[in-house]
Design an enzyme around this catalytic site. Structure first.
Site, PDB file in Angstrom:
ATOM      1  N   ARG A   1       3.693   8.629   1.710  1.00 18.63           N
ATOM      2  CA  ARG A   1       4.163   8.049   0.448  1.00 18.63           C
ATOM      3  C   ARG A   1       5.569   7.487   0.563  1.00 18.63           C
ATOM      4  O   ARG A   1       6.387   8.014   1.311  1.00 18.63           O
ATOM      5  CB  ARG A   1       4.188   9.125  -0.646  1.00 18.63           C
ATOM      6  CG  ARG A   1       2.814   9.482  -1.100  1.00 18.63           C
ATOM      7  CD  ARG A   1       2.822  10.146  -2.474  1.00 18.63           C
ATOM      8  NE  ARG A   1       1.426  10.361  -2.860  1.00 18.63           N
ATOM      9  CZ  ARG A   1       0.705  11.402  -2.428  1.00 18.63           C
ATOM     10  NH1 ARG A   1       1.239  12.310  -1.642  1.00 18.63           N
ATOM     11  NH2 ARG A   1      -0.550  11.521  -2.796  1.00 18.63           N
ATOM     12  N   SER A   2       5.847   6.443  -0.223  1.00 20.19           N
ATOM     13  CA  SER A   2       7.201   5.892  -0.380  1.00 20.19           C
ATOM     14  C   SER A   2       7.881   5.550   0.941  1.00 20.19           C
ATOM     15  O   SER A   2       9.093   5.691   1.064  1.00 20.19           O
ATOM     16  CB  SER A   2       8.107   6.856  -1.166  1.00 20.19           C
ATOM     17  OG  SER A   2       7.436   7.310  -2.302  1.00 20.19           O
ATOM     18  N   ARG A   3       7.100   5.138   1.899  1.00 16.55           N
ATOM     19  CA  ARG A   3       7.629   4.711   3.208  1.00 16.55           C
ATOM     20  C   ARG A   3       8.275   5.835   4.025  1.00 16.55           C
ATOM     21  O   ARG A   3       8.956   5.582   4.996  1.00 16.55           O
ATOM     22  CB  ARG A   3       8.622   3.536   3.065  1.00 16.55           C
ATOM     23  CG  ARG A   3       7.999   2.286   2.458  1.00 16.55           C
ATOM     24  CD  ARG A   3       6.857   1.792   3.329  1.00 16.55           C
ATOM     25  NE  ARG A   3       6.203   0.577   2.855  1.00 16.55           N
ATOM     26  CZ  ARG A   3       4.993   0.538   2.277  1.00 16.55           C
ATOM     27  NH1 ARG A   3       4.311   1.646   2.031  1.00 16.55           N
ATOM     28  NH2 ARG A   3       4.447  -0.612   1.953  1.00 16.55           N
ATOM     29  N   LEU A   4       8.057   7.099   3.603  1.00 11.92           N
ATOM     30  CA  LEU A   4       8.579   8.220   4.407  1.00 11.92           C
ATOM     31  C   LEU A   4       7.506   8.653   5.407  1.00 11.92           C
ATOM     32  O   LEU A   4       6.972   9.757   5.333  1.00 11.92           O
ATOM     33  CB  LEU A   4       8.976   9.388   3.507  1.00 11.92           C
ATOM     34  CG  LEU A   4      10.366   9.316   2.896  1.00 11.92           C
ATOM     35  CD1 LEU A   4      10.724  10.648   2.225  1.00 11.92           C
ATOM     36  CD2 LEU A   4      11.436   8.997   3.943  1.00 11.92           C
TER      37      LEU A   4
ATOM     38  N   GLU B   1       0.868  -1.191   0.000  1.00 14.45           N
ATOM     39  CA  GLU B   1       0.000   0.000   0.000  1.00 14.45           C
ATOM     40  C   GLU B   1       0.895   1.228   0.000  1.00 14.45           C
ATOM     41  O   GLU B   1       1.923   1.240   0.670  1.00 14.45           O
ATOM     42  CB  GLU B   1      -0.828   0.058   1.295  1.00 14.45           C
ATOM     43  CG  GLU B   1      -2.044  -0.829   1.352  1.00 14.45           C
ATOM     44  CD  GLU B   1      -3.138  -0.442   0.386  1.00 14.45           C
ATOM     45  OE1 GLU B   1      -3.271   0.761   0.056  1.00 14.45           O
ATOM     46  OE2 GLU B   1      -3.855  -1.361  -0.058  1.00 14.45           O
TER      47      GLU B   1
END
Ligand SMILES: Cc1cc2nc3c(=O)[nH]c(=O)nc-3n(C[C@H](O)[C@H](O)[C@H](O)COP(=O)(O)O)c2cc1C
Length: 214
Positions: A191-194, A11
């Protein structure tokens, strides 16, 4: 189920953000505002939280319980004091709680010391529970081994015959705990695991607020 199926689950979180400048300096107010949002978003059982305790051999154990109140900044839940969790808390009161509100892409972690509520405080809440839940609490010697399902159902029926609505006594060993928080962490998926992670730690009677790397 093969590992590729699990590895493909992915996700990208994008619904909200969390910044040091938007959080309340009081983590309890921050928690209550996230809990309200979880209720408004109709998250199923938003008050369900994973409770972790540690046994005499330092082995951790986790299970879900329901948050039933926030009293003077403490997190309150009810259970059986003689259950496995109860005896673990008795010998080591360090506990951790974890809420997961996936619909909002949020997690809240809380660490603190658990203390038993009094018989009177526990009684007060027991009286508010529905009749069948009261009978269920009386029928169950929580965490003990039972021979089969029928054993429990028979005990439930016997107690239903014995006690009418309004006069079910609270079992001696049934009651609440308050967890006094020392550390809270609010996690917001990004977003993007940040992801955003804001951690509160109690220092004296103030809360120290830090951002952690995801
Ligand atoms: C959604 C959910 C809510 C639960 N709420 C409670 C609760 O409020 N109190 C409780 O004692 N157990 C609750 N349970 C059951 C516990 O997870 C656990 O099985 C039980 O307390 C026995 O744990 P123990 O043997 O480690 O003491 C709940 C389970 C689920 C899945």
């Amino acid at each position: 189920m093969n590992k590729e199926q699990l590895q493909k689950l992915r996700e990208n979180y994008s619904k909200h953000s969390l910044d040091e400048s938007d959080v309340n300096y009081d983590p309890i107010i921050q928690f209550e505002s996230w809990m309200k949002e979880a209720m408004n978003a109709e998250v199923p059982e938003p008050n369900a939280m994973t409770l972790s305790t540690v046994d005499a051999n330092n082995k951790p154990h986790s299970r879900v319980v329901l948050l039933k109140g926030i009293e003077e900044g403490d997190f309150v839940f009810y259970t059986n004091w003689q259950s496995e969790k109860g005896s673990e808390i008795e010998q080591n009161p360090n506990t951790a709680l974890c809420f997961l509100w996936l619909e909002l892409e949020r997690q809240v972690r809380i660490e603190g010391i658990a203390e038993k509520l009094s018989q009177e405080e526990s009684e007060e809440y027991f009286k508010k529970r529905p009749y069948k839940s009261q009978i269920g609490a009386l029928a169950s010697n929580q965490s003990s081994v039972v021979p089969n399902r029928e054993f429990l159902e028979k005990r439930f029926e016997e107690l239903e015959e014995k006690y009418t609505e309004g006069d079910v006594p609270k079992p001696e060993s049934w009651g609440g705990y308050r967890v006094k928080p020392e550390v809270l962490e609010f996690w917001q998926g990004r977003r993007s695991r940040l992801h955003d992670r804001i951690k509160y730690e109690k220092v004296g009677n103030k809360w120290d607020i830090k951002r952690l790397s995801p």
